[in-house]
Write a protein that holds these residues in place. Structure first.
Motif, PDB file in Angstrom:
ATOM      1  N   PRO A 328      11.132 -41.590  78.201  1.00 41.04           N
ATOM      2  CA  PRO A 328      11.199 -40.548  77.164  1.00 41.04           C
ATOM      3  C   PRO A 328      10.180 -40.795  76.055  1.00 41.04           C
ATOM      4  N   GLY A 329       9.511 -39.730  75.632  1.00 41.89           N
ATOM      5  CA  GLY A 329       8.546 -39.825  74.547  1.00 41.89           C
ATOM      6  C   GLY A 329       7.227 -40.449  74.921  1.00 41.89           C
ATOM      7  N   SER A 330       7.051 -40.820  76.195  1.00 42.96           N
ATOM      8  CA  SER A 330       5.814 -41.478  76.633  1.00 42.96           C
ATOM      9  C   SER A 330       4.693 -40.461  76.838  1.00 42.96           C
ATOM     10  N   ALA A 331       3.499 -40.980  77.102  1.00 50.66           N
ATOM     11  CA  ALA A 331       2.357 -40.107  77.391  1.00 50.66           C
ATOM     12  C   ALA A 331       2.642 -39.234  78.608  1.00 50.66           C
ATOM     13  N   ALA A 332       3.301 -39.814  79.609  1.00 48.45           N
ATOM     14  CA  ALA A 332       3.622 -39.052  80.816  1.00 48.45           C
ATOM     15  C   ALA A 332       4.600 -37.929  80.513  1.00 48.45           C
ATOM     16  N   ALA A 333       5.620 -38.219  79.703  1.00 53.69           N
ATOM     17  CA  ALA A 333       6.604 -37.195  79.359  1.00 53.69           C
ATOM     18  C   ALA A 333       5.944 -36.052  78.600  1.00 53.69           C
ATOM     19  N   LYS A 334       5.046 -36.385  77.661  1.00 54.82           N
ATOM     20  CA  LYS A 334       4.368 -35.339  76.893  1.00 54.82           C
ATOM     21  C   LYS A 334       3.426 -34.518  77.762  1.00 54.82           C
ATOM     22  N   ALA A 335       2.911 -35.122  78.836  1.00 50.20           N
ATOM     23  CA  ALA A 335       2.014 -34.405  79.742  1.00 50.20           C
ATOM     24  C   ALA A 335       2.785 -33.527  80.728  1.00 50.20           C
ATOM     25  N   GLY A 336       4.101 -33.693  80.804  1.00 48.80           N
ATOM     26  CA  GLY A 336       4.895 -32.883  81.706  1.00 48.80           C
ATOM     27  C   GLY A 336       5.127 -33.493  83.064  1.00 48.80           C
ATOM     28  N   ILE A 337       4.854 -34.778  83.236  1.00 46.37           N
ATOM     29  CA  ILE A 337       5.111 -35.445  84.515  1.00 46.37           C
ATOM     30  C   ILE A 337       6.619 -35.583  84.709  1.00 46.37           C
ATOM     31  N   LYS A 338       7.083 -35.367  85.952  1.00 49.53           N
ATOM     32  CA  LYS A 338       8.505 -35.406  86.252  1.00 49.53           C
ATOM     33  C   LYS A 338       8.789 -36.382  87.385  1.00 49.53           C
ATOM     34  N   ALA A 339      10.013 -36.895  87.419  1.00 43.30           N
ATOM     35  CA  ALA A 339      10.442 -37.706  88.559  1.00 43.30           C
ATOM     36  C   ALA A 339      10.342 -36.856  89.822  1.00 43.30           C
ATOM     37  N   GLY A 340       9.759 -37.414  90.859  1.00 43.25           N
ATOM     38  CA  GLY A 340       9.532 -36.665  92.087  1.00 43.25           C
ATOM     39  C   GLY A 340       8.101 -36.204  92.234  1.00 43.25           C
ATOM     40  N   VAL A 443      21.603 -46.858 100.695  1.00 43.48           N
ATOM     41  CA  VAL A 443      22.397 -46.270  99.623  1.00 43.48           C
ATOM     42  C   VAL A 443      23.754 -46.967  99.584  1.00 43.48           C
ATOM     43  N   ALA A 444      24.296 -47.179  98.381  1.00 47.60           N
ATOM     44  CA  ALA A 444      25.535 -47.952  98.239  1.00 47.60           C
ATOM     45  C   ALA A 444      26.533 -47.231  97.350  1.00 47.60           C
ATOM     46  N   SER A 445      27.801 -47.571  97.520  1.00 49.15           N
ATOM     47  CA  SER A 445      28.845 -47.053  96.630  1.00 49.15           C
ATOM     48  C   SER A 445      28.533 -47.483  95.202  1.00 49.15           C
ATOM     49  N   GLY A 446      28.738 -46.556  94.263  1.00 45.19           N
ATOM     50  CA  GLY A 446      28.425 -46.842  92.861  1.00 45.19           C
ATOM     51  C   GLY A 446      27.059 -46.346  92.437  1.00 45.19           C
ATOM     52  N   ASP A 447      26.194 -46.026  93.410  1.00 41.07           N
ATOM     53  CA  ASP A 447      24.910 -45.412  93.070  1.00 41.07           C
ATOM     54  C   ASP A 447      25.146 -43.999  92.534  1.00 41.07           C
ATOM     55  N   VAL A 448      24.231 -43.550  91.698  1.00 41.17           N
ATOM     56  CA  VAL A 448      24.290 -42.187  91.170  1.00 41.17           C
ATOM     57  C   VAL A 448      23.104 -41.405  91.727  1.00 41.17           C
ATOM     58  N   ILE A 449      23.377 -40.277  92.381  1.00 42.36           N
ATOM     59  CA  ILE A 449      22.294 -39.411  92.873  1.00 42.36           C
ATOM     60  C   ILE A 449      21.853 -38.522  91.718  1.00 42.36           C
ATOM     61  N   ILE A 450      20.585 -38.667  91.320  1.00 39.71           N
ATOM     62  CA  ILE A 450      20.047 -37.926  90.186  1.00 39.71           C
ATOM     63  C   ILE A 450      19.283 -36.686  90.645  1.00 39.71           C
ATOM     64  N   ALA A 451      18.575 -36.819  91.791  1.00 40.26           N
ATOM     65  CA  ALA A 451      17.747 -35.705  92.250  1.00 40.26           C
ATOM     66  C   ALA A 451      17.590 -35.767  93.760  1.00 40.26           C
ATOM     67  N   VAL A 452      17.297 -34.625  94.355  1.00 43.09           N
ATOM     68  CA  VAL A 452      16.984 -34.510  95.777  1.00 43.09           C
ATOM     69  C   VAL A 452      15.588 -33.924  95.900  1.00 43.09           C
ATOM     70  N   ASN A 453      14.666 -34.706  96.480  1.00 44.62           N
ATOM     71  CA  ASN A 453      13.265 -34.281  96.610  1.00 44.62           C
ATOM     72  C   ASN A 453      12.692 -33.782  95.284  1.00 44.62           C
ATOM     73  N   GLY A 454      13.092 -34.429  94.198  1.00 46.63           N
ATOM     74  CA  GLY A 454      12.563 -34.092  92.884  1.00 46.63           C
ATOM     75  C   GLY A 454      13.349 -33.059  92.123  1.00 46.63           C
ATOM     76  N   THR A 455      14.333 -32.398  92.760  1.00 46.97           N
ATOM     77  CA  THR A 455      15.148 -31.389  92.081  1.00 46.97           C
ATOM     78  C   THR A 455      16.397 -32.052  91.497  1.00 46.97           C
ATOM     79  N   PRO A 456      16.616 -31.957  90.170  1.00 47.44           N
ATOM     80  CA  PRO A 456      17.777 -32.609  89.569  1.00 47.44           C
ATOM     81  C   PRO A 456      19.088 -32.096  90.152  1.00 47.44           C
TER      82      PRO A 456
END
Length: 492
Positions: A328-340, A443-456
Motif C-alpha cells: 500500500p502507498g508504494s510506487a507500484a500501487a500509485k502506478a495501478g499495478i495489481k496482484a495477478g 493448498v492447506a486448511s487455514g489458507d485464505v483465498i484472496i483472488a482467482v486468476n487476479g480477480t478478487p
C-alpha cells in the motif's frame, strides 16, 4: 567478518553466504600450460553455434591469469566482539553457522565459551580496484568488525578503513593507506555465457592465493533474501575464506565477487554464486560519493511463473514476473499495478524470469521514472511509475458454514469481521477442508483465498462462479500468515 549462513526454508538445502571461496580442486595441467603470461586465451564465444560437429577449444591460460592478477587479490582478517549466548551464537560461543563446524575441536575453538563478551575472528578475501588502495569485498566479511586487516600478496599488512557496506547486495568497500598497488582488470558480466570458463582466487580456510576453476552454470539467478542481485552461478569450488574474492573470465577480467554457496553440509558441493561486478561497481560508486547506498523500490512481491500459472493467466509461455502482492502507498500501487499482473517489460528490458525485475529496479535510483509493460486479463497494459527509496515506509460477510468446491476439492467459508481485521484483508474466503487437486498443489486448511486468476474473491458464491468459467487450470492467490503467493491448481 564472521561467516554468514543463510538458511533457506523454501529450499532443500541452504545457500551459505560470506567467507566463502574456491578450494583445492584445480587441474595441474592448467598450470603447466606452455603459453607465456602475455598469451591469455580468449573466452568462449557466446553466439549461436552453427550446425555440424562442435570442435574442441583450448582451455584458458589460468596460469597467466594468476601470475598477472594474483598480486591484486588480498586476504582479509577481521576481529570483533560478540555477546555469548546472543542470537546467532551457539552454546560454545561460536557463530551459529555450518561453516564453523570445520573449526570445532581445533585450538582456540573448543570448550564452553565464557559468559559476557566473546572475541570473534573472521577471514575472507578481496581484490584491489584502485592503485591508491581501494578494495572490494563482501559486506558479510566485514560485518560487525572492529578491526579489519588486509594482507597483500607480498605479505605486507595494512589496517583497512571500511568506507561503507551494503547488506542488500553484500558488497563492501575498503581503503588502505598505500600507493602504486597492483589492480585487477574489470570486465562485463553481460558478455558471459553459460559454459564459459571462469577462475576464482582467494583464501579458502586461510590458504592464501588459492585458485580454482570451472564454468558458468547459469546467469541471473535470484536467491531468497538477495532481491537486488542477479547472481552468476558457477561450479567453481568456493569455501569459507573465499568470500569477497574475484571471479575472472577467460581473458583475466573480473566479472564477479564470490559470495555464496548452495550446500547441505556447509562446504562446497558444486554450486556457487557470484555478485556481478557491474552491481558491485554501482554500489561502490555510491559509497565513495555519498558514504551510503540508496536502493530504489517498486513495492511489489513477485514470484516465478511456471507453465500451469502461465496457462491460468493465458500467457503463451511462462515468462515475466507475476505480482502476488502490492505494498500500500508504494510506487507500484500509485502506478495501478495489481496482484495477478505479470510484468513483461521494465524500461524496455524484457523480463524473462522474475529475478530480472528486482535487479533492474535495484540498479535505479529513488525518483527514477519506470515504464512497465504489464499483462493483465489477457491483454497488454502500459503503466508508468516513479521509484521510491527502499527504506521508505510506506465490508462484512456473514459467518456461515463451509461449502465444498468440487472442482478444487475445497470446503470454504466467508471470513468473519475479526479474521478480516486480523489478516488486514478487505475480502476473501477461508479454507476449512482441502482434498484432491488443491491438496496436491499445496493448498492447506487455514489458507485464505484472496483472488482467482487476479480477480478478487469477495464471497463463496463468487468463487463458485469464477471457477465455473475457468478452463484446465486456475491460479489461486492465497494468504498464509503474512505471506501471499499464487498457487496453480489443475481443475480436472
Amino acid at each position: 567478518m564472521k561467516i554468514k549462513s543463510l538458511t533457506l526454508s523454501m529450499m532443500a538445502a541452504g545457500v551459505i553466504a560470506a567467507g566463502t571461496a574456491n578450494a583445492l580442486n584445480w587441474n595441474p595441467s592448467n598450470w603447466l600450460h606452455k603459453n607465456t603470461p602475455e598469451q591469455v586465451s580468449p573466452a568462449v564465444a557466446t553466439q549461436a553455434v552453427p550446425d555440424g560437429p562442435i570442435g574442441p577449444i583450448t582451455a584458458p591460460n589460468y596460469r597467466a591469469i594468476v601470475e598477472r592478477f594474483g598480486p591484486a587479490v588480498v586476504g582479509i582478517n577481521t576481529e570483533g566482539v560478540a555477546k555469548a549466548g546472543m542470537k546467532g551464537m551457539d552454546d560454545d560461543g561460536l557463530p551459529d553457522d555450518p561453516f564453523f563446524q570445520f573449526f570445532r575441536g581445533m585450538p582456540g575453538f573448543g570448550g564452553r565459551a565464557p559468559r559476557g563478551d566473546v572475541p570473534v575472528r573472521g577471514q575472507g578475501s578481496g581484490f584491489i580496484i584502485g592503485k591508491d588502495g581501494l578494495i572490494l569485498t563482501n559486506a558479510h566479511v566485514v560485518r560487525d568488525a572492529d578491526e579489519v586487516i588486509v594482507k597483500l600478496n607480498d605479505r605486507r599488512e595494512y589496517k583497512a578503513k571500511v568506507l561503507g557496506s551494503d547488506p542488500a547486495t553484500d558488497v563492501a568497500v575498503l581503503k588502505i593507506d598505500a600507493r602504486d598497488l597492483p589492480v585487477v582488470k574489470l570486465g562485463d558480466p553481460e558478455r558471459l555465457g553459460v559454459g564459459d570458463y571462469v577462475l576464482a582466487i582467494g583464501s579458502p580456510f586461510g590458504f592464501e592465493q588459492s585458485a580454482t576453476a570451472g564454468i558458468v552454470s547459469a546467469k541471473g539467478r535470484a536467491l531468497p533474501g538477495d532481491t537486488y542481485v542477479p547472481f552468476i552461478q558457477t561450479d567453481v569450488a568456493v569455501n569459507p575464506g573465499n568470500s569477497g574474492g574475484p571471479l575472472f573470465d577467460a581473458n583475466g577480467n573480473v566479472v564477479g565477487i564470490n559470495s555464496q554457496i548452495y550446500s547441505r553440509t556447509g562446504g562446497y558441493e558444486g554450486v556457487s554464486f557470484a555478485i556481478p561486478i557491474n552491481v558491485a561497481l554501482h554500489v561502490k560508486d555510491q559509497i565513495v560519493k555519498n558514504g551510503k547506498v540508496s536502493h530504489a523500490r517498486l513495492g511489489v512481491t513477485i514470484q516465478e511463473l511456471n507453465q500451469t500459472l502461465a496457462d491460468s493467466f493465458k500467457l503463451q509461455q511462462p515468462q515475466g514476473a507475476l505480482v502476488s502482492s502490492v505494498a500500500p502507498g508504494s510506487a507500484a500501487a500509485k502506478a495501478g499495478i495489481k496482484a495477478g499482473d505479470v510484468i513483461m517489460k521494465y524500461n524496455g528490458h524484457a523480463i524473462t524470469r522474475s529475478g530480472d525485475l528486482p535487479a533492474l529496479v535495484g540498479m535505479g535510483k529513488p525518483g527514477d521514472a519506470a515504464k512497465l509493460e504489464v499483462w493483465r486479463a489477457g491483454k497488454t497494459v502500459e503503466l508508468s511509475s516513479t521509484l521510491t527509496e527502499a527504506s521508505d515506509s510506506l465490508a462484512s460477510d456473514d459467518h456461515s458454514s463451509a461449502r465444498p468446491q468440487g472442482k478444487l476439492g475445497l470446503a470454504v467459508r466467508p471470513l468473519s469481521p475479526e479474521e478480516k481485521h486480523e489478516a488486514n484483508l478487505a475480502s476473501g474466503v477461508m479454507i476449512e477442508r482441502v482434498t484432491g487437486a488443491a491438496a496436491r498443489a499445496g493448498v492447506a486448511s487455514g489458507d485464505v483465498i484472496i483472488a482467482v486468476n487476479g480477480t478478487p474473491v469477495k464471497s463463496v458464491e463468487q468463487l463458485q462462479d469464477l471457477l465455473s468459467k475457468e478452463g484446465k487450470h486456475v491460479a489461486l492467490l492465497i494468504q498464509r500468515g503474512d505471506t501471499k503467493i499464487f498457487v496453480p491448481v489443475p481443475l480436472g
